[in-house]
Structure formats: C-alpha cells, structure tokens
Design a protein around this motif. Structure first.
Motif, PDB file in Angstrom:
ATOM      1  N   LYS A 482       0.816  -1.216   0.000  1.00 24.64           N
ATOM      2  CA  LYS A 482       0.000   0.000   0.000  1.00 24.64           C
ATOM      3  C   LYS A 482       0.849   1.265   0.000  1.00 24.64           C
ATOM      4  N   GLU A 483       2.127   1.125   0.367  1.00 25.50           N
ATOM      5  CA  GLU A 483       3.019   2.279   0.392  1.00 25.50           C
ATOM      6  C   GLU A 483       3.569   2.600  -0.994  1.00 25.50           C
ATOM      7  N   SER A 484       3.358   1.743  -1.971  1.00 20.68           N
ATOM      8  CA  SER A 484       3.919   1.919  -3.309  1.00 20.68           C
ATOM      9  C   SER A 484       2.893   2.513  -4.260  1.00 20.68           C
ATOM     10  N   MET A 485       3.233   3.676  -4.846  1.00 20.78           N
ATOM     11  CA  MET A 485       2.344   4.270  -5.843  1.00 20.78           C
ATOM     12  C   MET A 485       2.335   3.439  -7.128  1.00 20.78           C
ATOM     13  N   ILE A 486       3.408   2.659  -7.375  1.00 19.38           N
ATOM     14  CA  ILE A 486       3.407   1.771  -8.548  1.00 19.38           C
ATOM     15  C   ILE A 486       2.219   0.821  -8.449  1.00 19.38           C
ATOM     16  N   ILE A 487       2.063   0.206  -7.283  1.00 20.99           N
ATOM     17  CA  ILE A 487       0.990  -0.779  -7.106  1.00 20.99           C
ATOM     18  C   ILE A 487      -0.373  -0.098  -7.038  1.00 20.99           C
ATOM     19  N   ILE A 488      -0.449   1.005  -6.303  1.00 18.46           N
ATOM     20  CA  ILE A 488      -1.720   1.735  -6.209  1.00 18.46           C
ATOM     21  C   ILE A 488      -2.159   2.191  -7.601  1.00 18.46           C
ATOM     22  N   ASN A 489      -1.226   2.753  -8.371  1.00 22.23           N
ATOM     23  CA  ASN A 489      -1.575   3.247  -9.708  1.00 22.23           C
ATOM     24  C   ASN A 489      -1.866   2.115 -10.691  1.00 22.23           C
ATOM     25  N   ALA A 490      -1.209   0.983 -10.515  1.00 25.39           N
ATOM     26  CA  ALA A 490      -1.516  -0.167 -11.378  1.00 25.39           C
ATOM     27  C   ALA A 490      -2.979  -0.567 -11.220  1.00 25.39           C
ATOM     28  N   HIS A 491      -3.460  -0.590  -9.980  1.00 25.19           N
ATOM     29  CA  HIS A 491      -4.862  -0.944  -9.739  1.00 25.19           C
ATOM     30  C   HIS A 491      -5.799   0.156 -10.229  1.00 25.19           C
ATOM     31  N   LYS A 492      -5.378   1.404 -10.103  1.00 24.35           N
ATOM     32  CA  LYS A 492      -6.193   2.504 -10.628  1.00 24.35           C
ATOM     33  C   LYS A 492      -6.346   2.381 -12.146  1.00 24.35           C
ATOM     34  N   ILE A 493      -5.215   2.165 -12.819  1.00 22.25           N
ATOM     35  CA  ILE A 493      -5.253   2.016 -14.278  1.00 22.25           C
ATOM     36  C   ILE A 493      -6.125   0.835 -14.675  1.00 22.25           C
ATOM     37  N   GLY A 496      -9.581   1.673 -14.807  1.00 23.57           N
ATOM     38  CA  GLY A 496      -9.942   2.741 -15.735  1.00 23.57           C
ATOM     39  C   GLY A 496      -9.793   4.130 -15.155  1.00 23.57           C
ATOM     40  N   GLU A 497      -9.011   4.280 -14.096  1.00 25.01           N
ATOM     41  CA  GLU A 497      -8.821   5.584 -13.450  1.00 25.01           C
ATOM     42  C   GLU A 497      -7.447   6.154 -13.784  1.00 25.01           C
ATOM     43  N   MET A 498      -7.355   7.484 -13.781  1.00 26.14           N
ATOM     44  CA  MET A 498      -6.074   8.152 -14.006  1.00 26.14           C
ATOM     45  C   MET A 498      -5.179   7.933 -12.791  1.00 26.14           C
ATOM     46  N   PRO A 499      -3.893   7.594 -12.998  1.00 35.74           N
ATOM     47  CA  PRO A 499      -2.997   7.377 -11.856  1.00 35.74           C
ATOM     48  C   PRO A 499      -2.667   8.673 -11.130  1.00 35.74           C
ATOM     49  N   ILE A 500      -2.220   8.544  -9.883  1.00 30.47           N
ATOM     50  CA  ILE A 500      -1.743   9.690  -9.112  1.00 30.47           C
ATOM     51  C   ILE A 500      -0.318   9.963  -9.562  1.00 30.47           C
ATOM     52  N   LEU A 501      -0.044  11.190 -10.007  1.00 33.07           N
ATOM     53  CA  LEU A 501       1.239  11.503 -10.619  1.00 33.07           C
ATOM     54  C   LEU A 501       2.067  12.451  -9.760  1.00 33.07           C
ATOM     55  N   ASN A 502       3.359  12.180  -9.714  1.00 33.39           N
ATOM     56  CA  ASN A 502       4.378  13.120  -9.228  1.00 33.39           C
ATOM     57  C   ASN A 502       4.243  13.552  -7.773  1.00 33.39           C
ATOM     58  N   ARG A 503       3.835  12.621  -6.921  1.00 35.46           N
ATOM     59  CA  ARG A 503       3.915  12.918  -5.494  1.00 35.46           C
ATOM     60  C   ARG A 503       5.380  12.914  -5.076  1.00 35.46           C
ATOM     61  N   LYS A 504       5.773  13.848  -4.246  1.00 31.98           N
ATOM     62  CA  LYS A 504       7.170  13.945  -3.831  1.00 31.98           C
ATOM     63  C   LYS A 504       7.585  12.696  -3.056  1.00 31.98           C
ATOM     64  N   GLN A 505       8.859  12.339  -3.233  1.00 36.76           N
ATOM     65  CA  GLN A 505       9.456  11.204  -2.527  1.00 36.76           C
ATOM     66  C   GLN A 505       8.651   9.920  -2.735  1.00 36.76           C
ATOM     67  N   ASN A 506       8.257   9.710  -3.985  1.00 39.67           N
ATOM     68  CA  ASN A 506       7.535   8.475  -4.277  1.00 39.67           C
ATOM     69  C   ASN A 506       8.130   7.766  -5.471  1.00 39.67           C
ATOM     70  N   ASP A 507       7.399   6.797  -6.020  1.00 38.83           N
ATOM     71  CA  ASP A 507       7.999   5.905  -7.007  1.00 38.83           C
ATOM     72  C   ASP A 507       7.280   5.890  -8.349  1.00 38.83           C
ATOM     73  N   PHE A 508       6.464   6.910  -8.617  1.00 34.63           N
ATOM     74  CA  PHE A 508       5.705   6.937  -9.871  1.00 34.63           C
ATOM     75  C   PHE A 508       5.663   8.380 -10.379  1.00 34.63           C
TER      76      PHE A 508
END
Length: 741
Positions: A482-493, A496-508
């Motif tokens: 749950k701490e990984s934006m890669i995984i969170i955004n993979a499920h969002k995509i 059919g949802e737009m991923p969360i982009l460019n949060r500081k100190q993250n991985d996506f």
C-alpha cells in the motif's frame, strides 16, 4: 549479358531477408568493381563468377548489376584464408583459418574435401571440431546449388540451409514439383514466396496445390495474431482476395484440406470455424484434462490448514486477508485451482505458504513459469527451485519443429505450481496438462489482466470464465504494498482511473513532453544521468529498463536501442565489438535472447548449481563481456551463466537497453521508463500500460503526452482473440448439467 570473375573484397550492404547485396569485388585487369544483386551466400574472400550488365547509378556511379552468380573456390593463399575466416564454415574463425592455411597452403581446400582428419595435425583441433567443420563445408557445396536456384525469389540463406536439411540432394527436384510444400515444411517461407516460384515454373493459377496452400496460409496468418481458429466466412473472404479465384474453388480446396487432415472444420458457439490440427488437438487435450483433474478424487490430507497458516504468519510477521487464506486453503481442498490478482495482492507470498505446508507433509512440489526470467523471479521470491515449463517438461524446438516428451512419462511430484500463467499459450498448456498424473495437484497462479500469451489462445482467461474449476480472485493489497504508488496506480489504471502523478518522494512519475524527439531525448537523459544521479544504487545499464509499445519508429525499440547504446556504451578503441546485420554488439552491451535455444551450451561462472548445461530462452537478458579471437561473442546471463555465440547464432540476440512491453512479461526491473505516445488504437490500450508499469520494482517514469496516457487508460479494447477453449469446457459442463436434470 556480360560476365565477370573476381574476389569479394568487402561487403558494403547486405539485406539478410532478401539477399540483396552491394559489394566491392577485385576483378583481374579491371580493378575494383561494385556489384549489386541478389547473392544470399556472399562472403568476403569468396571468388565469384557473375553474369549481368553495367548500370550507371545517379549517386554511386558505375555498378555491375548481377543477374546470376556462381562461386569459384579461391586459389590464392590470402583468398583461401579470407574465405575460411568469413564465418561461412562452422568451427573456423580468423585464428583457426590462419593456422590451417599456414599448415596446408594451397592444398587446404583439397584436404577439406577429401582428407579432413589431417586437421588433427593442428594444435587445438580435435575430432569433434573436425566433424563440425567437415559437415559445414560439405553442406556449403550443395546449399550453394540450392541458393543459385532460389536466389531470385527472395529466399534467404538461412532458409536455403533449412531446405537442404529437409530434402537433401532432392531439394531442387522437390521444389520444382510443388513449391508450395515449402510453406508447410520450411519455417519463414510463406505462401507469397512459394507463389512467386510457382509462377516462374509455370504452375497453373488454379492448381489445387496453390489453393490448398493459400487457404492454410490464410489460417496460419490469422492464428499468428493469437487466435486458435478462423471463422469460415472470414477465411473464404480472405482466401478469395489472396488467390483471386472463385468461391467454389476455395470451398473445394478447403474440403480437400479437411480430407487430408491438414485442417479441421468445427462448430464453435454456433459458427463454423477452421482449425489447424495442432491447435485443434491442443484445445481438445486441455479441455479433457482440465475437466478430468477438476472432477478427480484427491487424497484427503490429515492437516489443520488454519493452524499451519497461523504459524506461517507468525514466522514471517504478516497477516493474510480472508481472500488470501481462502486461496491457501483451496490448494488443500481442491485438486486444481486458479489464483489470480494484480500486483501487491500477495500471490508470491501465498505460493511460499502453500509450498511450506505441502513440504511439511513430505510432499514433493514442482514450481515452474513460462520464461527463464519469470522462473528466476519465482525462485528468488519463494526460496525454492523453479524452472521454465519447457525445461520441466523436456520440451523444445529443433530446426523450428516442436517436439514433445514421451507420452507415457508423467511429472514425478505431488504438487505442481505454475506462476505467470497469463503467458501460457494453448500448446504449452496442452503439454503441461499431459504431463500431470492423476492425483497430482495443480495450482495455476497469474494476473488475468496482464497481456495474453504471445502464442495462440487465451488460456488463463478462458479457464477462469468457463467456471470449471475453483478460482480465487485477490483484490486486497498487502499492507507493505500500500506504500507503493506503482501498485496503487496499477490498480487505478486497471479500474480505468487516471494514476496519481508526481507525489514527492515516491515511485511513480510522469514527465510531459509532446514531440517524439523531445520524449526520446528526455528518456536518454533520464537513463544516462538524471536517475543514476538521483539514486546512486541504480546503474544506468543494469538497473534501468526502457519499455516501449512498438519496435519501429522514433520511440520504438530499434531506434531507442541505437540511441541509448551511443550514450551508455559508446564506441571506444579499448572495447571490442562485432557487427551483425544492422546491430553492433560491443563489450558492455545489454542484450536479450530473442528465441528459445535449447541446445546452446553455457558454463557457470558464479552462483550455485550445475557447472554447465544447455539452453538460453526467449527474454533472457545478459551482458557482453568479450569478443574472442575467433569473433565469437561472449555473454553472461543473470551474472551466472557464460554463453559463447558463434557468428551464425548472432541473429538470436538483440540489444536490450529498450525492449517491447510484450518481451518484458514475466520480468521485473528496478526502474522502468516508458514513452507514452499515440499509436495504433488496438495496441495502445489499458492492458498494455498496466503490464508495463507492473514490471517495475522501485520506480516508474512515464515520459510523453498526457492525452496519450488518458487514451490508453480509457481504451479497454484489444485485438479480439478467437479461442474455442472456454466454449468447449462450458459445453461439456452444460451437457453434464442437462443429464443430471
């Protein structure tokens, strides 16, 4: 028509696909002459007799256009040495060629013809190598005759070798009688090439050979897109366009194909469909075996699974969700089950738990995956041994012909666990199920939302949708994930949802660029400087992987590899290199095996396991460490296995700074960079994007157009796959229910 005779001094250009060549030839009393034409077997150092005419090229001046060609074996010592060192004869490189010529002089070719075992007189050449050299040299003579006959039809040198191996001395006779047989027997020769040969030989336009071959070609072309069959209406329509004959002729040809059991027509979901026999039998085999396993009675296990799960949780300091516990329990309650879910849903941890419990009962577990990299990941994640499915089943390809293990041999284990099952095509699944004995449990694990297999079929999805076996769908993301934006955004995509982009100190991250050149330049800058500077653990070549949807174009694999090589591993006098076609392989390059090779040998240079073995597989990534004195390429895969590639095998390698998304399946990389741009709508879809970003372990950077990113997320369409597996399974299940009613 004029004639020239000379020695090939240098090859300026060579198209390996059609054999077209531009070469400089030294002609006695004339000097250097530029020759052009179709000469597939040409090598530097060869003596050639050519017939043709002089032409004046507007840019390059006077050239000799070759209409026909034959080889004259060299008679000078330098010519013989250059000929032998050209790579045309297996087992002889530049160093060995020099030794042979120094020893035997102008008798060299005579010795190769009639007294080859005299090569023992040269240090370092043993009987095994002599046999390789003699077989290759002997084949060259007959192959040249075949090449001369076929060279004007665009048949490549490699295909001519296959034709020779198949028909031996009868090759030309067979081709003249029925050139269409090449489409059935020789990989890479399609109907259009055979048709061109047939036209020149005067074979009738409505020949039954031609019509049958055209029909089979149309079905195979359709199946090469991932289908296991072709609807009959589509086939008739395509065949009429291809063959330019009447519908009645096509129907008659199809009838003949079914009589000779080259094709099978069957009703699938109310539609008449045409199968090639291999996919027909594969679908039948998978259907029968999967239902047999589903309804078989399995040995009851005297075990408290809940207690075992609790102990595993305590030992690993984790807590399974209810759906995950159900999947684990299902492995002991069912003989066969599917576990599917996206990244971070704990599939690998579940495999570890299931394996631990079975092994605590002294039950033997085999683990496997479709590719070498996926099997390696499975081993690393579970701590157990995992192999490729092909290796586990002892399957392979020899001369592009698929061969199988003996029918009566079954896997000697209690449990088989298969990971990355979305990559399994219908033929591989058929062979896997054949090898599983009754009473052996089968656990199929995969992400059904990943790209489907490269080969025909939609196996994982068909099995799930047929509802013939128990399926556990994992949706809850593990606490750590749950701490990984890669995984969170993979499920969002995937939703059919737009991923969360460019949060500081993250991985996506997403970097917006509109122009293709700007996208390419940004990717190169990220890989070369910005990301290695951002995290000093990341090596620009080893850890950063560019993944792109396409092979061609500014942002395609070919162009990106050339650009990345020039900045990440530029030309240097201290670095050895060798050119194969349009690719320069240089010491330090990242390379990828592009086809399964079950016979190529490797030696272990580090790590545990066997000291030597055979086999490098499609998708394996390695690094060039040397170009030896015989111009062989030395590659180390996974930091462990050293493989020596002779010139003849270099076609099996590509540069791998950038790879396609399809090639990335089953792999994991620390950093993934992906260009995002508008392409063919059926290709640029959600499925492709989801697969790309789930390849990354620590960082994803998407560079490109935001509108393209949104388009891919919204576009849930992909090429429709025509597969009969789900229908076959459901039909049997429905029939059984009707009988029970």
């Amino acid at each position: 028509m004029e004639k020239l005779e000379g020695v090939v001094d240098s090859i300026l250009f060579k198209n390996e696909e059609n054999g077209y060549v531009v070469a400089v030839t030294k002609v006695e009393n004339t000097g250097k002459v530029t020759i052009t034409g179709c000469i597939p077997y040409i090598m530097e150092g060869q003596s050639l007799k050519v017939s043709g005419e002089w032409i004046l090229h507007p840019q390059f001046g006077q050239q000799f256009k070759v209409e026909s060609c034959e080889e004259v074996l060299p008679n000078s010592l330098s010519g013989i040495e250059k000929y032998l060192s050209s790579g045309i004869i297996s087992g002889i490189g530049p160093v060995t060629a020099k030794k042979i010529v120094n020893k035997f002089g102008d008798k060299t070719l005579e010795i190769l013809d009639s007294d080859v075992y005299r090569l023992r007189e040269i240090g370092g050449i043993g009987d095994k190598k002599i046999e390789i050299i003699y077989e290759s040299y002997s084949q060259q003579r007959e192959i040249r005759n075949i090449m001369i006959f076929l060279q004007t039809y665009g048949v490549t040198a490699k295909q001519c070798v296959k034709i020779y191996k198949k028909y031996k001395a009868r090759a030309i006779e067979v081709v003249k009688e029925n050139p269409y047989i090449l489409t059935e027997d020789i990989s890479g020769i399609g109907f259009k090439t055979a048709d061109k040969i047939a036209r020149s030989l005067g074979i009738d336009y409505d020949s039954i050979f031609r019509i049958q071959s055209g029909i089979i070609y149309a079905v195979n072309e359709f199946c090469s897109l991932g289908n296991t069959y072709m609807p009959i209406d589509k086939l008739i329509s395509e065949a009429i366009k291809l063959l330019q004959v009447k519908k009645e002729d096509i129907e008659k040809g199809l009838y003949e194909c079914t009589l000779s059991q080259k094709l099978k027509v069957e009703l699938i979901d109310g539609i008449n469909c045409v199968f090639t026999m291999q996919y027909y039998y594969s679908e039948l085999g998978v259907t029968r075996k999967i239902l047999t396993l589903a309804y078989d009675k399995y040995k009851e296990l005297n075990i408290d699974v809940d207690e075992k799960i609790k102990k595993f949780e305590e030992k690993n300091n984790i807590e399974f969700a209810e759906s995950q516990k159900n999947a684990i329990e299902g492995a002991f309650e069912n003989g066969i089950e599917v576990i599917t879910g996206g990244p971070g849903t704990g599939k690998t941890t579940i495999i570890r738990c299931i394996t631990d419990i079975f092994e605590s009962l002294s039950m033997k577990v085999f683990m496997a995956a479709p590719t070498g990299r996926a099997a390696k990941r499975m081993s690393e994640a579970t701590g157990g041994e995992a192999r490729t499915i092909h290796r586990m089943l002892e399957l392979g390809y020899e001369d592009d012909v698929f061969y199988e293990r003996e029918e009566d041999i079954t896997l000697q284990c209690d449990v088989v666990i298969i990971d990355e099952a979305s990559m399994i095509d219908i033929m591989l699944m058929h062979n896997l199920l054949k090898a599983i004995g009754m009473g052996t449990r089968l656990i199929i694990v995969g992400d059904v939302d990943q790209l489907p297999s490269v080969g025909p079929g939609n196996v994982l999805r068909d099995i799930i949708e047929s509802k013939c076996i128990k399926v556990f769908k994992l949706k809850e993301i593990f606490r750590q994930a749950k701490e990984s934006m890669i995984i969170i955004n993979a499920h969002k995509i995937n939703n059919g949802e737009m991923p969360i982009l460019n949060r500081k100190q993250n991985d996506f991250y997403f970097i917006e660029e509109e122009q293709y050149d700007a996208i390419a330049n940004t990717i190169i800058s990220l890989a070369e400087k910005r990301l290695p500077k951002f995290n000093k653990r990341w090596n620009a070549i080893r850890d950063i992987q560019i993944i792109t949807p396409m092979r061609k174009g500014t942002l395609g694999v070919i162009n990106m590899n050339n650009s990345l090589q020039s900045v990440l591993n530029p030309e240097n006098k201290s670095k050895k290199e060798i050119k194969n076609k349009d690719i320069i392989f240089r010491v330090g390059d990242k390379v990828m095996q592009n086809k399964n090779n079950y016979t190529i040998k490797w030696n272990r240079v580090s790590g545990d396991g066997e000291k030597s073995g055979e086999g490098v597989f499609n998708g394996d990534i390695g690094f060039v460490v040397d170009v030896d004195e015989d111009e062989n390429l030395v590659v180390i895969f996974d930091g462990e296995r050293e493989v020596i590639y002779e010139k003849i095998n270099l076609d099996e390698l590509d540069l791998a700074y950038a790879i396609t998304i399809h090639k990335s399946q089953g792999s994991e990389f620390l950093v993934v960079i992906m260009p995002c741009f508008m392409g063919p709508p059926l290709l640029m879809n959600r499925n492709l994007l989801y697969t790309a970003i789930t390849r990354a372990k620590e960082l994803v950077v998407i560079v490109g157009q935001k509108k393209s990113l949104q388009f891919m997320i919204n576009n849930n369409k992909s090429f429709k796959r025509y597969s009969g597996l789900r229908f076959r399974i459901s039909e049997i299940l429905n029939d059984d229910e009707s009988v029970e009613d």
